[in-house]
Design a protein around this motif. Structure first.
Motif: not given
Length: 86
Positions: A31-35, A38-39, A41-46
């Protein structure tokens, strides 16, 4: 029956791909390498993991090994859910 992987994929498509179901995202694609994330979005995932699965995440959980693909996210959530149920 809706699986953890299904819930994760739906969340990613709805929130980060803006509902574009035509995007070919394999379970193991980064998910990171394919843009895709981002940082922020990581908070949203958490928040998604904590809210939808009742899993409290600590800083050491927020690493690519746990969050960088649908497969990794699903495995992390499944393992944590099993640990909580034990």
């Amino acid at each position: 029956m809706v699986t953890i992987k299904d819930k994760v994929r739906t969340f990613i498509v709805d929130n980060f791909l803006f509902g574009d179901k035509s995007y070919q995202l394999a379970d193991t694609d980064s998910l990171i390498e394919n843009d895709i994330i981002d940082s922020t979005a990581v908070l949203e995932l958490v928040a998604f993991i904590e809210d939808d699965f009742g899993i409290a995440m600590v800083d050491s959980d927020v690493v690519p090994a746990n969050l960088d693909s649908i497969e990794r996210l699903s495995s992390f959530i499944s393992a944590r859910a099993k640990a909580l149920a034990a």
